[in-house]
Design a protein around this motif. Structure first.
Motif, mmCIF file in Angstrom:
data_model
loop_
_atom_site.group_PDB
_atom_site.id
_atom_site.type_symbol
_atom_site.label_atom_id
_atom_site.label_comp_id
_atom_site.label_asym_id
_atom_site.label_seq_id
_atom_site.Cartn_x
_atom_site.Cartn_y
_atom_site.Cartn_z
ATOM 1 N N TYR A 114 8.899 -4.423 -1.842
ATOM 2 C CA TYR A 114 8.183 -3.650 -0.825
ATOM 3 C C TYR A 114 7.617 -2.378 -1.458
ATOM 4 O O TYR A 114 8.326 -1.668 -2.171
ATOM 5 C CB TYR A 114 9.119 -3.287 0.338
ATOM 6 N N SER A 115 6.348 -2.147 -1.189
ATOM 7 C CA SER A 115 5.717 -0.905 -1.655
ATOM 8 C C SER A 115 5.695 0.070 -0.495
ATOM 9 O O SER A 115 5.085 -0.228 0.539
ATOM 10 C CB SER A 115 4.289 -1.173 -2.125
ATOM 11 N N PRO A 116 6.336 1.230 -0.643
ATOM 12 C CA PRO A 116 6.416 2.156 0.492
ATOM 13 C C PRO A 116 5.061 2.792 0.800
ATOM 14 O O PRO A 116 4.144 2.762 -0.024
ATOM 15 C CB PRO A 116 7.409 3.209 0.006
ATOM 16 N N SER A 117 4.981 3.377 1.989
ATOM 17 C CA SER A 117 3.767 4.108 2.359
ATOM 18 C C SER A 117 3.653 5.330 1.437
ATOM 19 O O SER A 117 4.629 5.760 0.807
ATOM 20 C CB SER A 117 3.864 4.572 3.816
#
Lengths: 72, 134
Positions: free
Chosen positions: A45-48
């Motif tokens: 997952y790539s964070p905001s």
């Protein structure tokens, strides 16, 4: 499970450098769940941008010191 | 497993079990007034959902009170989007069957069925996206 993001990160390394901060404590500090921190560390997952900045500021480093692009 | 994933498993199971219950009621009396099977079905969904959510909240009060984070919101939104497609497909199929000769009673049952299937799909997709990390 799931495709890996080309965005790499040093979150686990930085956590360990900061008194072995737990995933739950980091999650609570930046406003996400422990499961999201696990997903970030595993590259699932790539964070905001906001969360990326929160993580970097918490560790006292720049965003580019925490996150990078695969192969660079 | 996160609180929201546990909740999705439990709610998906409830919707699936009560959906089977509804299908059995309809199969037993397909042309009976719609309200007959609908009332026990809705009551079962409401009661089981409340009991399950209260049980989950008692087991993990801190997580239950916390809002969904950005990854969870994204997973929930994507699951909702796809379940809407499932619902739309079911409703359009039911209308086509109605035009083809189904009774109004069967049309209503088919639409309720589409709603049940889309809800089960929504929870299943939530679990998938939570695990895939979105």
């Amino acid at each position: 499970m799931g495709k890996r993001s080309p965005i790499t990160n040093r979150v686990r390394e930085l956590r360990e450098e900061h008194d072995r901060m737990s995933q739950a404590a980091l999650g609570e500090a930046v406003g996400v769940t422990r499961h999201t921190i696990i997903a970030i560390e595993q590259g699932r997952y790539s964070p905001s941008l906001e969360t990326a900045f929160r993580i970097a500021r918490l560790f006292g480093v720049g965003v580019e010191d925490v996150f990078g692009w695969e192969g660079e | 497993m996160s609180f929201r994933e546990k909740s999705a498993w439990v709610m998906g199971a409830i919707m699936l079990a009560t959906g089977v219950f509804y299908a059995q009621l309809v199969a037993g009396a397909p042309q009976a007034p719609v309200i007959g099977p609908l009332i026990p079905y809705v009551l079962a969904v409401v009661v089981f959902s409340i009991v399950a959510q209260v049980g989950l909240a008692i087991a993990s009060p801190k997580e239950a009170n916390a809002p969904a984070d950005e990854r969870e919101r994204s997973a929930i939104d994507r699951a909702g989007n796809w379940s809407g497609v499932v619902l739309g497909f079911g409703v359009v199929s039911a209308i086509i069957m109605y035009i083809g000769g189904w009774t109004a009673t069967m049309l209503v049952h088919a639409i309720v069925g589409a709603l049940i299937v889309s809800t089960v799909a929504e929870y299943a997709l939530q679990i998938y996206f939570f695990r895939r990390a979105v």
